[in-house]
Scaffold this motif. Structure first.
Motif, PDB file in Angstrom:
ATOM      1  N   SER A 103       0.831  -1.203   0.000  1.00  0.00           N
ATOM      2  CA  SER A 103       0.000   0.000   0.000  1.00  0.00           C
ATOM      3  C   SER A 103       0.865   1.253   0.000  1.00  0.00           C
ATOM      4  O   SER A 103       1.247   1.756  -1.053  1.00  0.00           O
ATOM      5  CB  SER A 103      -0.940  -0.012   1.211  1.00  0.00           C
ATOM      6  OG  SER A 103      -1.780   1.121   1.200  1.00  0.00           O
ATOM      7  N   SER A 104       1.215   1.724   1.182  1.00  0.00           N
ATOM      8  CA  SER A 104       1.936   2.997   1.305  1.00  0.00           C
ATOM      9  C   SER A 104       3.248   3.016   0.539  1.00  0.00           C
ATOM     10  O   SER A 104       3.645   4.037  -0.036  1.00  0.00           O
ATOM     11  CB  SER A 104       2.185   3.310   2.782  1.00  0.00           C
ATOM     12  OG  SER A 104       0.975   3.379   3.499  1.00  0.00           O
ATOM     13  N   ALA A 128      -2.844  -2.245  -2.736  1.00  0.00           N
ATOM     14  CA  ALA A 128      -3.988  -1.791  -1.941  1.00  0.00           C
ATOM     15  C   ALA A 128      -4.061  -0.273  -1.986  1.00  0.00           C
ATOM     16  O   ALA A 128      -3.158   0.415  -1.494  1.00  0.00           O
ATOM     17  CB  ALA A 128      -3.865  -2.269  -0.496  1.00  0.00           C
ATOM     18  N   LEU A 129      -5.110   0.226  -2.587  1.00  0.00           N
ATOM     19  CA  LEU A 129      -5.289   1.661  -2.738  1.00  0.00           C
ATOM     20  C   LEU A 129      -6.556   2.076  -1.984  1.00  0.00           C
ATOM     21  O   LEU A 129      -7.662   1.684  -2.348  1.00  0.00           O
ATOM     22  CB  LEU A 129      -5.382   2.022  -4.220  1.00  0.00           C
ATOM     23  CG  LEU A 129      -4.136   1.628  -5.041  1.00  0.00           C
ATOM     24  CD1 LEU A 129      -4.352   1.915  -6.519  1.00  0.00           C
ATOM     25  CD2 LEU A 129      -2.900   2.337  -4.526  1.00  0.00           C
ATOM     26  N   ASP A 130      -6.344   2.841  -0.933  1.00  0.00           N
ATOM     27  CA  ASP A 130      -7.419   3.233  -0.023  1.00  0.00           C
ATOM     28  C   ASP A 130      -7.780   4.687  -0.281  1.00  0.00           C
ATOM     29  O   ASP A 130      -6.917   5.575  -0.190  1.00  0.00           O
ATOM     30  CB  ASP A 130      -6.961   3.041   1.427  1.00  0.00           C
ATOM     31  CG  ASP A 130      -6.412   1.640   1.665  1.00  0.00           C
ATOM     32  OD1 ASP A 130      -7.020   0.683   1.183  1.00  0.00           O
ATOM     33  OD2 ASP A 130      -5.357   1.521   2.324  1.00  0.00           O
ATOM     34  N   ILE A 143      -2.419   7.049   2.904  1.00  0.00           N
ATOM     35  CA  ILE A 143      -1.332   6.125   3.212  1.00  0.00           C
ATOM     36  C   ILE A 143      -1.078   6.067   4.722  1.00  0.00           C
ATOM     37  O   ILE A 143      -1.729   6.771   5.496  1.00  0.00           O
ATOM     38  CB  ILE A 143      -0.026   6.527   2.483  1.00  0.00           C
ATOM     39  CG1 ILE A 143       0.389   7.953   2.877  1.00  0.00           C
ATOM     40  CG2 ILE A 143      -0.202   6.408   0.985  1.00  0.00           C
ATOM     41  CD1 ILE A 143       1.741   8.374   2.296  1.00  0.00           C
ATOM     42  N   CYS A 171      -9.216  -2.149  -3.634  1.00  0.00           N
ATOM     43  CA  CYS A 171      -9.644  -0.751  -3.504  1.00  0.00           C
ATOM     44  C   CYS A 171     -10.670  -0.621  -2.382  1.00  0.00           C
ATOM     45  O   CYS A 171     -11.718  -1.271  -2.411  1.00  0.00           O
ATOM     46  CB  CYS A 171     -10.221  -0.257  -4.825  1.00  0.00           C
ATOM     47  SG  CYS A 171     -10.729   1.474  -4.779  1.00  0.00           S
TER      48      CYS A 171
END
Length: 246
Positions: A103-104, A128-130, A143, A171
């Motif tokens: 992710s981050s 993983a994109l939040d 992030i 997502c």
């Protein structure tokens, strides 16, 4: 497919409300029993684990717990939370992880993460994109355990990593996560139509079988479900049957 999700903090199963660490709920379920139950269900192809300690602070990753889980339970896992280096990835793959969830790091150090895609391949990494939808109706990515805004937009990140073989994107609409208020159907329909080469996993808000049927119609690859299963809004068998019949 249906992808059960288990978030771990201090070796306990938990859920956060909209990613807020001050709004944490602990569950009495035993992690090993939960995974063993999933192992017996043929239709479950993978389970999603999140190390929330690691997501908040990579120096406090629950790596020993994750290794113990992988040693005791023979079920495909995708694991995320605080993965920052290639060494982190190697440790998890050696322990038996099927996919790592990044992710981050993809935002903070994109050159390094692109190298991982070239080394391990797109099927081994989930991006993983939040996101939070801002006042401009843009999908802004957060992030560091959702503690910081990246100032980057979802579509731009997917386009960038598609160049190195990106296949899997998890997502999450943060405003829906842990709320049981229903998913963001518009979001998933839009991105599935825009990026047909990506296998999207949706996450956040699922509380009914109707949510599952609607999400499948949006064109996504799989649904990550956490709180809905933990709080018995429906059974895993009901969720799988709903997905198959939708």
């Amino acid at each position: 497919m249906i992808i059960p999700a288990i978030d771990l903090m201090n070796s306990k199963i938990v859920r956060l409300y909209q990613g807020n660490y001050s709004k944490i709920k602990y569950y009495k379920d035993d992690i090993y029993n939960k995974l063993l139950n999933y192992h017996d269900i043929q239709e479950i192809k993978i389970v999603h684990l999140v190390d929330l300690n690691g997501a908040k602070d990579p120096n406090h990753r629950q790596i020993q717990l994750l290794k113990q889980i992988l040693a005791k339970v023979n079920i495909p896992l995708q694991i995320g939370g605080g993965i920052r280096t290639e060494k982190d990835i190697e440790v998890l793959f050696r322990a038996g992880v099927k996919r790592v969830v990044i992710s981050s790091s993809a935002i903070i150090n994109p050159k390094e993460v692109k190298k991982w895609f070239n080394v391990y391949g797109g099927n081994a990494i989930v991006l993983a994109l939040d996101v939070l939808i801002n006042e401009k109706n843009e999908k802004e990515v957060l992030i560091n355990g959702w503690q910081n805004y990246s100032k980057l937009i979802l579509e731009d990140i997917i386009n960038e990593f598609s160049e190195v073989g990106l296949e899997h994107v998890l997502c999450t609409d943060i405003s829906k996560d842990g709320t049981l208020l229903g998913p963001n159907f518009v979001l998933y329909k839009e991105i599935s139509s825009l990026f047909k080469h990506i296998k999207f996993q949706s996450s956040g808000g699922v509380s009914t079988l109707h949510d599952i049927s609607c999400l499948k119609s949006c064109g996504i690859y799989g649904i990550v479900i956490g709180r809905g299963l933990l709080e018995n809004k429906f059974t895993i068998s009901e969720a799988i049957q709903c997905w198959q019949n939708a």
